[in-house]
Enzyme design. Structure first.
Site, PDB file in Angstrom:
ATOM      1  CB  SER A   1     -82.342 -19.764  72.210  1.00  0.00           C
ATOM      2  OG  SER A   1     -81.816 -19.327  73.462  1.00  0.00           O
TER       3      SER A   1
ATOM      4  N   GLY B   1     -75.718 -21.818  73.825  1.00  0.00           N
ATOM      5  CA  GLY B   1     -75.586 -23.234  73.514  1.00  0.00           C
ATOM      6  C   GLY B   1     -74.516 -23.477  72.468  1.00  0.00           C
ATOM      7  CB  ALA B   2     -74.237 -26.101  69.863  1.00  0.00           C
ATOM      8  CB  ALA B   3     -75.443 -20.979  68.305  1.00  0.00           C
TER       9      ALA B   3
ATOM     10  CB  THR C   1     -80.619 -20.639  66.950  1.00  0.00           C
ATOM     11  OG1 THR C   1     -80.929 -21.023  68.293  1.00  0.00           O
ATOM     12  CG2 THR C   1     -80.498 -19.137  66.850  1.00  0.00           C
ATOM     13  CE1 TYR C   2     -85.231 -21.325  71.940  1.00  0.00           C
ATOM     14  CE2 TYR C   2     -84.091 -23.011  70.677  1.00  0.00           C
ATOM     15  CZ  TYR C   2     -84.460 -22.465  71.896  1.00  0.00           C
ATOM     16  OH  TYR C   2     -84.039 -23.060  73.066  1.00  0.00           O
TER      17      TYR C   2
END
Length: 126
Positions: free
Chosen positions: A25, A73-75, A57-58
């Site tokens: 996120s 996260g991955a972002a 993403t959100y």
């Protein structure tokens, strides 16, 4: 007929945190979410001005007044602390809704603070 339109945009928001070991996120200061009309858990598109990365993403609500923009996260591989982002949310609008449609745009200053808001993007001139 429906059209997908820009609902909200944070223009040149500065990343304050980049946390790889988080669920995912993008945490955004709650005041800015409210001003932009972006809901918690709403899908957002992020465009990194500094490296050209674009990802989905959100949004999650960050502490109000914290000025947090945390890519998680991955972002976190796509945006680091200090990077400038364009964060957008889009929505479907009916023909009737388009008659009064205006996006919510928040412009951020170089210091990471909200500079001003608008309901339109300036016309680009040659």
């Amino acid at each position: 007929m429906h059209a997908i339109m820009l609902k909200a945009k944070l223009h040149r928001a500065q990343v304050t945190h980049s946390v790889l070991d988080y669920e995912g996120s993008c945490a955004i200061d709650g005041e800015w979410l409210d001003l932009a009309g972006i809901r918690e858990y709403e899908q957002i598109q992020i465009y990194n001005v500094d490296n050209g990365e674009r990802f989905t993403t959100y949004a999650i609500r960050g502490e109000e007044g914290s000025r947090i923009i945390s890519v998680n996260g991955a972002a976190a591989h796509k945006a680091g602390v200090g990077h400038r982002l364009i964060i957008c949310a889009y929505a479907h609008y009916s023909e009737a809704e388009l008659a009064n449609f205006k996006p919510h745009v928040l412009y951020m200053g170089a210091d990471g603070e909200l500079s001003h808001t608008s309901n339109a993007i300036p016309v680009q001139v040659a």
